[in-house]
Design a protein around this motif. Structure first.
Motif, PDB file in Angstrom:
ATOM      1  N   GLN A  85     -56.311 -38.786 -43.735  1.00 39.99           N
ATOM      2  CA  GLN A  85     -57.260 -38.985 -44.833  1.00 39.99           C
ATOM      3  C   GLN A  85     -58.225 -37.813 -44.976  1.00 39.99           C
ATOM      4  O   GLN A  85     -58.599 -37.445 -46.082  1.00 39.99           O
ATOM      5  CB  GLN A  85     -58.096 -40.261 -44.600  1.00 39.99           C
ATOM      6  CG  GLN A  85     -57.343 -41.576 -44.757  1.00 39.99           C
ATOM      7  CD  GLN A  85     -56.552 -41.930 -43.504  1.00 39.99           C
ATOM      8  OE1 GLN A  85     -56.948 -41.577 -42.398  1.00 39.99           O
ATOM      9  NE2 GLN A  85     -55.415 -42.589 -43.684  1.00 39.99           N
ATOM     10  N   LEU A  86     -58.653 -37.243 -43.837  1.00 39.78           N
ATOM     11  CA  LEU A  86     -59.710 -36.233 -43.877  1.00 39.78           C
ATOM     12  C   LEU A  86     -59.187 -34.857 -44.282  1.00 39.78           C
ATOM     13  O   LEU A  86     -59.924 -34.063 -44.857  1.00 39.78           O
ATOM     14  CB  LEU A  86     -60.374 -36.138 -42.496  1.00 39.78           C
ATOM     15  CG  LEU A  86     -61.135 -37.385 -42.054  1.00 39.78           C
ATOM     16  CD1 LEU A  86     -61.452 -37.320 -40.565  1.00 39.78           C
ATOM     17  CD2 LEU A  86     -62.430 -37.538 -42.856  1.00 39.78           C
ATOM     18  N   GLY A  87     -57.938 -34.589 -43.970  1.00 44.07           N
ATOM     19  CA  GLY A  87     -57.373 -33.277 -44.256  1.00 44.07           C
ATOM     20  C   GLY A  87     -56.737 -32.693 -43.011  1.00 44.07           C
ATOM     21  O   GLY A  87     -57.336 -32.723 -41.934  1.00 44.07           O
ATOM     22  N   GLN A  88     -55.530 -32.162 -43.203  1.00 44.11           N
ATOM     23  CA  GLN A  88     -54.780 -31.651 -42.055  1.00 44.11           C
ATOM     24  C   GLN A  88     -55.135 -30.199 -41.797  1.00 44.11           C
ATOM     25  O   GLN A  88     -54.375 -29.279 -42.106  1.00 44.11           O
ATOM     26  CB  GLN A  88     -53.292 -31.877 -42.284  1.00 44.11           C
ATOM     27  CG  GLN A  88     -52.956 -33.348 -42.051  1.00 44.11           C
ATOM     28  CD  GLN A  88     -51.796 -33.837 -42.891  1.00 44.11           C
ATOM     29  OE1 GLN A  88     -51.829 -33.768 -44.113  1.00 44.11           O
ATOM     30  NE2 GLN A  88     -50.780 -34.337 -42.217  1.00 44.11           N
ATOM     31  N   THR A  89     -56.316 -30.021 -41.215  1.00 46.30           N
ATOM     32  CA  THR A  89     -56.818 -28.677 -40.951  1.00 46.30           C
ATOM     33  C   THR A  89     -56.297 -28.123 -39.628  1.00 46.30           C
ATOM     34  O   THR A  89     -56.660 -27.020 -39.244  1.00 46.30           O
ATOM     35  CB  THR A  89     -58.355 -28.683 -40.903  1.00 46.30           C
ATOM     36  OG1 THR A  89     -58.763 -29.543 -39.837  1.00 46.30           O
ATOM     37  CG2 THR A  89     -58.957 -29.195 -42.210  1.00 46.30           C
ATOM     38  N   THR A  90     -55.504 -28.901 -38.921  1.00 49.21           N
ATOM     39  CA  THR A  90     -54.880 -28.568 -37.625  1.00 49.21           C
ATOM     40  C   THR A  90     -55.875 -28.442 -36.470  1.00 49.21           C
ATOM     41  O   THR A  90     -55.553 -27.889 -35.428  1.00 49.21           O
ATOM     42  CB  THR A  90     -54.011 -27.283 -37.681  1.00 49.21           C
ATOM     43  OG1 THR A  90     -54.849 -26.127 -37.696  1.00 49.21           O
ATOM     44  CG2 THR A  90     -53.077 -27.291 -38.891  1.00 49.21           C
ATOM     45  N   LEU A  91     -57.075 -28.954 -36.628  1.00 47.27           N
ATOM     46  CA  LEU A  91     -58.054 -28.885 -35.528  1.00 47.27           C
ATOM     47  C   LEU A  91     -57.581 -29.722 -34.329  1.00 47.27           C
ATOM     48  O   LEU A  91     -56.816 -30.666 -34.506  1.00 47.27           O
ATOM     49  CB  LEU A  91     -59.441 -29.354 -35.995  1.00 47.27           C
ATOM     50  CG  LEU A  91     -59.793 -30.856 -35.929  1.00 47.27           C
ATOM     51  CD1 LEU A  91     -61.253 -31.053 -36.238  1.00 47.27           C
ATOM     52  CD2 LEU A  91     -58.927 -31.705 -36.819  1.00 47.27           C
ATOM     53  N   PRO A  92     -58.034 -29.366 -33.115  1.00 51.48           N
ATOM     54  CA  PRO A  92     -57.751 -30.243 -31.967  1.00 51.48           C
ATOM     55  C   PRO A  92     -58.557 -31.538 -32.094  1.00 51.48           C
ATOM     56  O   PRO A  92     -59.769 -31.481 -32.354  1.00 51.48           O
ATOM     57  CB  PRO A  92     -58.201 -29.428 -30.757  1.00 51.48           C
ATOM     58  CG  PRO A  92     -59.137 -28.405 -31.290  1.00 51.48           C
ATOM     59  CD  PRO A  92     -58.794 -28.168 -32.731  1.00 51.48           C
ATOM     60  N   PHE A  93     -57.908 -32.683 -31.937  1.00 51.09           N
ATOM     61  CA  PHE A  93     -58.576 -33.984 -32.100  1.00 51.09           C
ATOM     62  C   PHE A  93     -58.188 -34.823 -30.882  1.00 51.09           C
ATOM     63  O   PHE A  93     -57.041 -35.212 -30.733  1.00 51.09           O
ATOM     64  CB  PHE A  93     -58.117 -34.641 -33.401  1.00 51.09           C
ATOM     65  CG  PHE A  93     -59.068 -35.702 -33.921  1.00 51.09           C
ATOM     66  CD1 PHE A  93     -59.589 -36.680 -33.094  1.00 51.09           C
ATOM     67  CD2 PHE A  93     -59.430 -35.720 -35.268  1.00 51.09           C
ATOM     68  CE1 PHE A  93     -60.458 -37.645 -33.579  1.00 51.09           C
ATOM     69  CE2 PHE A  93     -60.296 -36.692 -35.773  1.00 51.09           C
ATOM     70  CZ  PHE A  93     -60.808 -37.651 -34.921  1.00 51.09           C
ATOM     71  N   ILE A  94     -59.142 -35.088 -30.011  1.00 55.49           N
ATOM     72  CA  ILE A  94     -58.859 -35.768 -28.740  1.00 55.49           C
ATOM     73  C   ILE A  94     -59.240 -37.237 -28.831  1.00 55.49           C
ATOM     74  O   ILE A  94     -60.371 -37.563 -29.218  1.00 55.49           O
ATOM     75  CB  ILE A  94     -59.598 -35.084 -27.563  1.00 55.49           C
ATOM     76  CG1 ILE A  94     -59.019 -33.691 -27.317  1.00 55.49           C
ATOM     77  CG2 ILE A  94     -59.448 -35.883 -26.273  1.00 55.49           C
ATOM     78  CD1 ILE A  94     -59.763 -32.570 -27.927  1.00 55.49           C
ATOM     79  N   ASN A  95     -58.308 -38.116 -28.476  1.00 61.11           N
ATOM     80  CA  ASN A  95     -58.581 -39.557 -28.474  1.00 61.11           C
ATOM     81  C   ASN A  95     -59.188 -39.980 -27.143  1.00 61.11           C
ATOM     82  O   ASN A  95     -58.752 -39.543 -26.084  1.00 61.11           O
ATOM     83  CB  ASN A  95     -57.288 -40.335 -28.696  1.00 61.11           C
ATOM     84  CG  ASN A  95     -56.765 -40.165 -30.105  1.00 61.11           C
ATOM     85  OD1 ASN A  95     -57.508 -39.812 -31.011  1.00 61.11           O
ATOM     86  ND2 ASN A  95     -55.485 -40.406 -30.290  1.00 61.11           N
TER      87      ASN A  95
END
Lengths: 381, 136
Positions: free
Chosen positions: A63-73
């Protein structure tokens, strides 16, 4: 230590929102935080987030945009928000990013939580005989504490009374109607000595914070609020935690005590330097015990503190100014960040009817999660 | 109709009722229940102790896993300190809720907690000591 600044905050109101998933509420909070910071999603270089029961935070990039940032759960029970913030701060301090997002959200069905014995490494019989109930633990830790330190049920009622009074002034709170002491004390018992209105309820909500490095915060002209210290600790030997079929005779301390000491030490501050505190209040007794575990008073002094109103908005140490978990409900992944959100509101002086009536320069927040995880954040401006 | 224990290796009844705990071979610390893996030897735990903390379960726990009987009847649970061993979490029985207090002398017993086919399933519980006034 490299400073980390909070340059944006956003929240989706807590409680029940029928048509929005937990992830939707997280997205709402993120957009609000970005707007608050005057930034766009492509500006964010790293993200940490989590929920206990409402999905994987990193899927939000759809939804936010696939900017390819690292996103840690992140997944640390009630301490999920604190753990996400701990991770986000680390990334910025390390110089890996100048702007980071931290997000916590959840959406739980009504009723008590429904843990499974096998997920906790416990035998099936433990659940069959009726011991797999989180509220029993809170009640038994509290009963022991009350017996040892002379805390009364009236004190438990006063904590809840304060929570509902404060929540009435917090637009993001779930329970916004004040309740009088007698109503709280006379409400049905859930797990003695705790009554219905002394417990938080599993709920829904989302919170997002935008973090910035010192350089970036200066560039944005947003150096108002910085994270002076953040600590996170797991339980020491001999601590008393949920779902314990047996305990050592030799009793130990708690993750909270250790996380609190570490944060104060790192900040070079003490409990008397704190202007406002948000403490984990899963139920009234938790707030009382956490007042001492975080070093704000000695064991047993809470009785007088509460009778004198010292933790009310106009007291010398206001605690849980937005009503805490008792008034806001407990969306597990979101609560830890709600506390930090509330501290930022108090430091900005935008708390409206719940604003602490003197300058808030140093603010403290504390989460505790099962099975023995605690995170403490100290903000300063 | 016969009675069966809720699970193997939780308690023994021969020659007398005792909880089966584990004792770590190196640290010598006690645990309950006996872990399936690790360096523990099985030990019988003391059958008497004192109430360390307690609460009353006023609402029915989610079922499953809880073996619920209809109608649901609130029950007490607590931690009982077993001298020289550990503090054990347990259902409490044969006691009025208002009589519960920290320090109450307790002893091990069993309670029925439902049926499996034709068998009555039993689990352990603690009740106030028969030897009223006696030291734990």
């Amino acid at each position: 230590m490299t400073d980390v600044y909070i340059v944006g905050i956003g929240i989706h109101r807590f409680g029940r929102t029928e048509n929005l998933s937990g992830l939707d509420q997280a997205e709402f909070a993120i957009h609000a935080a970005l707007k608050d910071a005057g930034l766009g999603w492509p500006d964010i270089q790293v993200a940490y987030g989590g929920s206990d029961a409402a999905g994987k935070a990193d899927t939000l990039v759809t939804q936010l945009g696939q900017t390819t940032l690292p996103f840690i759960n992140v997944l640390n029970g009630c301490a999920t928000g604190g753990a996400a913030l701990f991770g986000g701060c680390g990334a910025i301090r390390a110089g890996d990013a100048d702007l980071g997002l931290v997000v916590g959200f959840d959406k739980h069905p009504p009723g008590a939580f429904d843990p499974k014995p096998q997920d906790w490494g416990l035998p099936a019989w433990y659940g069959e005989v009726g011991l797999m109930v989180t509220t029993q633990f809170f009640a038994m830790k509290l009963r022991r504490y009350m017996d040892q330190h002379g805390i009364t049920t009236t004190a438990l009622g006063r904590v809840a009374e304060k929570a509902f009074a404060n929540g009435a002034h917090a637009p993001h709170a779930w329970r916004r109607v004040p309740l009088d002491l007698q109503t709280i004390l006379n409400s049905p018992k859930v797990n003695d000595p705790l009554t219905k209105y002394m417990f938080c309820s599993p709920g829904e909500g989302g919170v997002a914070l935008i973090l910035a490095s010192a350089r970036k915060a200066r560039q944005l002209g947003r150096t108002g609020i910085r994270i002076k210290a953040i600590s996170m600790r797991t339980r020491p030997a001999g601590s008393f935690e949920v779902f314990a079929p047996s305990l050592d005779l030799e009793r130990g301390g708690s993750a909270t005590e250790i996380a609190s000491r570490a944060a104060f030490e790192s900040a070079g501050l003490g409990p008397r330097d704190i202007d406002v505190a948000q403490l984990q209040d899963t139920e009234s007794g938790a707030e009382i015990m956490h007042m001492a575990e975080n070093g704000f008073c000695a064991d047993g002094e809470q009785e007088a503190w509460l009778a004198d109103g010292r933790t009310r908005i106009d007291g010398e140490l206001p605690i849980n100014t937005d009503g805490g978990c008792i008034a806001c409900g407990e969306p597990i992944g979101a609560s830890g960040l709600r506390q930090v959100y509330e501290n930022v509101v108090q430091m900005r002086g935008t708390g409206g009817g719940r604003q602490v009536p003197r300058p808030v320069r140093t603010a403290y927040s504390h989460v505790y999660g099962a099975p023995g995880v605690s995170a403490v954040v100290i903000l300063q401006c | 109709m016969s009675t069966i224990p809720i699970a193997p290796n939780v308690f023994s009844t021969d020659p007398e009722l005792r909880l089966i705990g584990g004792r770590h071979r190196h640290s010598r610390k006690f645990v309950f229940p006996l872990p399936a893996a690790g360096d523990f030897e099985a030990v019988e735990l003391p059958a008497r102790g004192v109430l360390w903390s307690f609460t009353v379960q006023r609402f029915a726990p989610k079922s499953p896993p809880f073996r619920r009987t209809d109608p649901f009847v609130p029950f007490a649970v607590g931690y009982v300190e077993l001298p020289g061993a550990l503090i054990v979490e347990t259902p409490l029985t044969q006691v009025a809720f208002e009589d519960l207090h920290v320090g109450l002398a307790m002893e091990l017993t069993t309670i029925d907690c439902g049926r499996d086919g034709g068998d009555i399933v039993q689990t352990f519980a603690f009740r106030p000591s028969a030897s009223a006034g006696g030291a734990a």
